[in-house]
Motif scaffolding. Structure first.
Motif, PDB file in Angstrom:
ATOM      1  N   GLN A 159       0.921  -1.169  -0.034  1.00 50.95           N
ATOM      2  CA  GLN A 159       0.135  -0.178  -0.144  1.00 50.95           C
ATOM      3  C   GLN A 159       0.852   1.242   0.023  1.00 50.95           C
ATOM      4  N   SER A 160       0.433   2.132  -0.758  1.00 54.59           N
ATOM      5  CA  SER A 160       1.208   3.363  -0.762  1.00 54.59           C
ATOM      6  C   SER A 160       0.643   4.649  -0.477  1.00 54.59           C
ATOM      7  N   VAL A 161       1.135   5.711   0.007  1.00 55.86           N
ATOM      8  CA  VAL A 161       0.700   7.015   0.483  1.00 55.86           C
ATOM      9  C   VAL A 161       0.353   7.731  -0.746  1.00 55.86           C
ATOM     10  N   TRP A 162       1.183   7.641  -1.820  1.00 56.62           N
ATOM     11  CA  TRP A 162       1.189   8.661  -3.023  1.00 56.62           C
ATOM     12  C   TRP A 162      -0.195   8.978  -3.523  1.00 56.62           C
ATOM     13  N   PRO A 163      -0.863   7.984  -3.802  1.00 60.23           N
ATOM     14  CA  PRO A 163      -2.168   8.292  -4.504  1.00 60.23           C
ATOM     15  C   PRO A 163      -2.951   9.150  -3.647  1.00 60.23           C
ATOM     16  N   ILE A 164      -2.985   9.162  -2.412  1.00 62.83           N
ATOM     17  CA  ILE A 164      -3.699  10.225  -1.688  1.00 62.83           C
ATOM     18  C   ILE A 164      -3.110  11.483  -1.429  1.00 62.83           C
ATOM     19  N   GLY A 216      -1.323  12.717  -4.077  1.00 65.00           N
ATOM     20  CA  GLY A 216      -1.585  13.367  -5.256  1.00 65.00           C
ATOM     21  C   GLY A 216      -2.881  13.995  -5.369  1.00 65.00           C
ATOM     22  N   ALA A 217      -3.950  13.177  -4.797  1.00 68.09           N
ATOM     23  CA  ALA A 217      -5.412  13.551  -4.562  1.00 68.09           C
ATOM     24  C   ALA A 217      -5.272  14.874  -4.022  1.00 68.09           C
ATOM     25  N   ILE A 218      -4.911  15.172  -2.743  1.00 64.41           N
ATOM     26  CA  ILE A 218      -4.555  16.385  -2.197  1.00 64.41           C
ATOM     27  C   ILE A 218      -4.108  17.632  -2.920  1.00 64.41           C
ATOM     28  N   GLY A 219      -2.994  17.154  -3.697  1.00 63.52           N
ATOM     29  CA  GLY A 219      -2.475  18.141  -4.286  1.00 63.52           C
ATOM     30  C   GLY A 219      -3.272  18.773  -5.486  1.00 63.52           C
ATOM     31  N   LEU A 220      -4.007  17.909  -6.205  1.00 63.86           N
ATOM     32  CA  LEU A 220      -4.948  18.103  -7.237  1.00 63.86           C
ATOM     33  C   LEU A 220      -6.068  18.774  -6.832  1.00 63.86           C
ATOM     34  N   PHE A 221      -6.511  18.688  -5.742  1.00 68.88           N
ATOM     35  CA  PHE A 221      -7.693  19.419  -4.827  1.00 68.88           C
ATOM     36  C   PHE A 221      -7.194  20.802  -4.708  1.00 68.88           C
ATOM     37  N   LEU A 222      -5.893  20.911  -4.351  1.00 67.30           N
ATOM     38  CA  LEU A 222      -5.395  22.339  -3.841  1.00 67.30           C
ATOM     39  C   LEU A 222      -5.294  23.112  -4.935  1.00 67.30           C
ATOM     40  N   VAL A 228       3.562  22.174  -5.754  1.00 68.62           N
ATOM     41  CA  VAL A 228       4.471  21.711  -4.826  1.00 68.62           C
ATOM     42  C   VAL A 228       4.147  20.284  -4.294  1.00 68.62           C
ATOM     43  N   VAL A 229       2.951  20.105  -3.796  1.00 73.74           N
ATOM     44  CA  VAL A 229       2.546  19.021  -3.506  1.00 73.74           C
ATOM     45  C   VAL A 229       2.642  17.677  -4.863  1.00 73.74           C
ATOM     46  N   ILE A 230       2.034  18.070  -5.746  1.00 72.27           N
ATOM     47  CA  ILE A 230       2.247  17.327  -6.944  1.00 72.27           C
ATOM     48  C   ILE A 230       3.737  17.054  -7.104  1.00 72.27           C
ATOM     49  N   ILE A 231       4.462  17.858  -7.271  1.00 66.92           N
ATOM     50  CA  ILE A 231       5.909  17.638  -7.815  1.00 66.92           C
ATOM     51  C   ILE A 231       6.424  16.618  -6.629  1.00 66.92           C
ATOM     52  N   PHE A 232       6.258  16.939  -5.412  1.00 59.81           N
ATOM     53  CA  PHE A 232       6.607  15.953  -4.276  1.00 59.81           C
ATOM     54  C   PHE A 232       6.243  14.739  -4.410  1.00 59.81           C
ATOM     55  N   MET A 233       4.892  14.591  -4.889  1.00 58.85           N
ATOM     56  CA  MET A 233       4.311  13.118  -5.212  1.00 58.85           C
ATOM     57  C   MET A 233       4.982  12.699  -6.351  1.00 58.85           C
ATOM     58  N   LEU A 234       5.445  13.419  -7.294  1.00 54.86           N
ATOM     59  CA  LEU A 234       5.744  12.467  -8.704  1.00 54.86           C
ATOM     60  C   LEU A 234       7.328  12.115  -8.185  1.00 54.86           C
ATOM     61  N   PHE A 235       8.010  13.050  -7.570  1.00 50.21           N
ATOM     62  CA  PHE A 235       9.489  12.524  -7.270  1.00 50.21           C
ATOM     63  C   PHE A 235       9.266  11.317  -6.229  1.00 50.21           C
TER      64      PHE A 235
END
Length: 287
Positions: free
Chosen positions: A12-17, A19-25, A50-57
């Motif tokens: 299980q990964s934390v990255w999808p949630i 990414g969802a938070i970043g897209l919402f913002l 910034v959240v999306i970039i953090f998620m991508l990396f």
């Protein structure tokens, strides 16, 4: 019985949630920023970026670690190819929706408002001074703007993206031949060209707002112009990040002529972005 490849199932990964938070913002910040010109909303928008970039990396890092650990099989490779193909298909549908809005406004709504067919008196009632031509550089409220010419920065950016496709293809061919030097140079130039493209697009937007009066409030022409070019710029940003990650992996010695789908997927995405821009250049800037 033929032996089947083991299919690796990640934890299980934390990255999808994330990414969802970043897209919402991003969505909330952009909508609030545009509708109310609130400076605080701009900070929410950039925080989402910034959240999306953090998620991508972070997500890229996990996938790279799994790949380099030998956890992926031939079946996983086929799954990645199918997933990337469907992702690009969904992106095609995404842009087709915006091109559809552009064509509807140009080919149906504007002629109808201008009195085409049996609607002879429509414009006299709704908009007496309306003239059915594109680009529509005035609004019912009397606001006027200037159409963005295809020469200058748009033409330069078109040349830049075309060159970037060539350098990326050169890098891809070099990878397949095991030539690390040309691979690094070609991919490095592609990343640099992507950054230059984004910088010139920012200059174009500043020129449009400050000198031409072309904004998101400039009627259907301003709306379609900024939505299409803006979303494309967002995709170029994502593509540049992807290529930069690939560049860092190349420097670390990742990928071989036989196994390099990560590079191939990034190449697919970049060529898709280039094709979308060519369509934009023709239908938004020239025609």
């Amino acid at each position: 019985m033929a032996q089947t490849d083991k299919y690796y199932v990640p934890a299980q990964s934390v990255w999808p949630i994330v990414g969802a938070i970043g897209l919402f913002l991003i969505g909330y910040g952009a909508a609030t920023w545009i509708s109310s010109d609130n400076a605080q909303a701009s900070w929410i928008f950039f925080a989402g970026c910034v959240v999306i970039i953090f998620m991508l990396f972070g997500w890229f890092g996990n996938v790279i670690t799994e790949s380099m650990s030998g956890l992926y099989s031939a079946q996983m490779d086929r799954s990645f190819r199918q997933g990337m193909s469907w992702f690009i298909f969904s992106e095609i549908m995404f842009f087709l929706a915006f091109f559809g809005a552009l064509f509807y406004a140009r080919m149906i709504a504007i002629p109808w408002l201008g009195g085409a067919g049996n609607n002879v008196m429509t414009h006299e009632v709704l908009w007496p001074t309306f003239q059915a031509h594109w680009p529509l550089i005035s609004t019912p409220g009397g606001t006027s703007t200037t159409a963005m010419p295809w020469t200058g920065l748009p033409l330069i950016n078109t040349v830049i993206l075309l060159i970037s496709s060539i350098t990326l293809h050169w890098a891809h061919v070099s990878l397949e031949k095991g030539q690390r030097g040309p691979l690094t140079i070609g991919l490095g130039f592609t990343v640099l060209l992507g950054i230059i493209f984004l910088g010139l697009q920012v200059q174009e937007y500043i020129h449009a707002y400050q000198d031409m009066g072309l904004t998101l409030s400039s009627g259907v022409y301003g709306n379609t112009f900024f939505l299409l070019t803006g979303f494309h710029g967002l995709h170029v940003t994502l593509g540049t990040i992807i290529l930069f990650v690939l560049f860092c992996r190349i420097l670390k010695g990742h990928f071989t002529p036989a196994q390099h789908f990560g590079f191939q997927a990034g190449s697919w995405y970049w060529h898709f972005v280039d094709v979308v821009w060519l369509c934009l250049f023709v239908f938004v800037y020239i025609l």
